[in-house]
Design a protein around this motif. Structure first.
Motif, PDB file in Angstrom:
ATOM      1  N   ALA A 151       0.811  -1.219   0.000  1.00  0.00           N
ATOM      2  CA  ALA A 151       0.000   0.000   0.000  1.00  0.00           C
ATOM      3  C   ALA A 151       0.847   1.273   0.000  1.00  0.00           C
ATOM      4  O   ALA A 151       0.328   2.351  -0.276  1.00  0.00           O
ATOM      5  CB  ALA A 151      -0.926   0.012   1.218  1.00  0.00           C
ATOM      6  N   GLU A 161      -4.122  -3.098  -7.822  1.00  0.00           N
ATOM      7  CA  GLU A 161      -5.507  -2.784  -8.143  1.00  0.00           C
ATOM      8  C   GLU A 161      -6.250  -3.986  -8.730  1.00  0.00           C
ATOM      9  O   GLU A 161      -7.479  -4.045  -8.661  1.00  0.00           O
ATOM     10  CB  GLU A 161      -5.545  -1.588  -9.091  1.00  0.00           C
ATOM     11  CG  GLU A 161      -5.053  -0.313  -8.404  1.00  0.00           C
ATOM     12  CD  GLU A 161      -4.941   0.873  -9.347  1.00  0.00           C
ATOM     13  OE1 GLU A 161      -5.056   0.667 -10.567  1.00  0.00           O
ATOM     14  OE2 GLU A 161      -4.737   1.987  -8.854  1.00  0.00           O
ATOM     15  N   VAL A 199      -9.276  -0.461  -4.106  1.00  0.00           N
ATOM     16  CA  VAL A 199      -8.446   0.506  -3.389  1.00  0.00           C
ATOM     17  C   VAL A 199      -9.168   1.842  -3.303  1.00  0.00           C
ATOM     18  O   VAL A 199      -9.599   2.398  -4.303  1.00  0.00           O
ATOM     19  CB  VAL A 199      -7.083   0.699  -4.099  1.00  0.00           C
ATOM     20  CG1 VAL A 199      -6.215   1.688  -3.322  1.00  0.00           C
ATOM     21  CG2 VAL A 199      -6.365  -0.636  -4.258  1.00  0.00           C
ATOM     22  N   GLN A 248       0.551   3.864  -2.796  1.00  0.00           N
ATOM     23  CA  GLN A 248      -0.513   4.826  -2.980  1.00  0.00           C
ATOM     24  C   GLN A 248      -0.230   6.156  -2.289  1.00  0.00           C
ATOM     25  O   GLN A 248      -1.045   7.072  -2.359  1.00  0.00           O
ATOM     26  CB  GLN A 248      -1.826   4.247  -2.429  1.00  0.00           C
ATOM     27  CG  GLN A 248      -2.186   2.920  -3.070  1.00  0.00           C
ATOM     28  CD  GLN A 248      -2.496   3.054  -4.536  1.00  0.00           C
ATOM     29  OE1 GLN A 248      -3.158   3.986  -4.949  1.00  0.00           O
ATOM     30  NE2 GLN A 248      -2.008   2.129  -5.334  1.00  0.00           N
ATOM     31  N   LEU A 307      -7.999  -1.081   1.614  1.00  0.00           N
ATOM     32  CA  LEU A 307      -7.863  -2.183   0.673  1.00  0.00           C
ATOM     33  C   LEU A 307      -8.891  -3.260   1.019  1.00  0.00           C
ATOM     34  O   LEU A 307      -8.946  -3.719   2.162  1.00  0.00           O
ATOM     35  CB  LEU A 307      -6.463  -2.797   0.748  1.00  0.00           C
ATOM     36  CG  LEU A 307      -5.270  -1.870   0.546  1.00  0.00           C
ATOM     37  CD1 LEU A 307      -3.978  -2.626   0.810  1.00  0.00           C
ATOM     38  CD2 LEU A 307      -5.267  -1.302  -0.846  1.00  0.00           C
TER      39      LEU A 307
END
Length: 198
Positions: A10, A115, A120, A13, A133
């Protein structure tokens, strides 16, 4: 353990995430509060971790038990007080290869696998972001024992809450994270080598 790998993925992001260059490793500490249905208070543990992209993750619990979990491309091991209690090769864990590939892609800036495996949602808060998530049932790593992962992310993952079916949850807080030149120290390299053995 699997959810921990997902939360590192993660970092992809974040606005300006920490990226590991080839040969670098990520180290830090953690505290974990595990809330279990029927228990009045969370179970608390602390320790440290090392992430070496392409090689694996070493997760060392230090209190209340010396429990070491290692996930690598070739397999997974767990040791208690220096004695190995479990070793599973990648051949016995069909999800391990796709999960490791997911992490490696994210650390290299390729977010598409993330993804494909998760729904997401990202909410920015200035210099930090909240990332949620939710595993996709038809994803390559589908069937993970989590219903959602929510992470607070700045330069690194700062904290994460892992919700599981049935109401149990984990709350992880990460501390003292730093990127260092590799290779991993001997103790961690040997742990990764043991996880990779067939």
């Amino acid at each position: 353990m699997l959810a921990v790998l997902c939360l590192f993925a993660a970092t992809a992001q974040a606005e300006e995430p920490a990226r590991l260059a080839p040969g670098e490793i990520l180290r830090g500490g953690f505290s974990l509060d595990r809330s279990l249905t029927g228990f009045p208070r969370p179970l608390h543990s602390e320790g440290r971790f090392l992430l070496a992209p392409g090689q694996g993750l070493v997760w060392r619990g230090e209190t209340p038990f010396r429990l070491v979990s290692v996930i690598a491309p070739g397999g997974l091991t767990q040791s208690l007080d220096g004695h190995e209690t479990m070793h599973l090769s990648a051949a016995k864990l069909p999800f391990l290869g796709p999960l490791h590939d997911l992490l490696s892609a994210a650390m290299q800036g390729d977010w598409q696998p993330l993804e494909r495996s998760f729904t997401v949602t990202r909410v920015p808060h200035g210099a930090t972001s909240t990332i949620r998530l939710v595993p996709r049932a038809d994803a390559p790593v589908g069937g993970l024992p989590v219903s959602a992962i929510e992470a607070e992310i700045g330069r690194f993952v700062e904290s994460v809450t892992i919700s599981r079916p049935g109401g149990d949850s984990d709350r992880l807080v990460f501390t003292a994270q730093r990127i260092e030149p590799g290779p991993p120290p001997d103790e961690d390299r040997q742990a990764l080598d043991r996880a990779n053995r067939r």
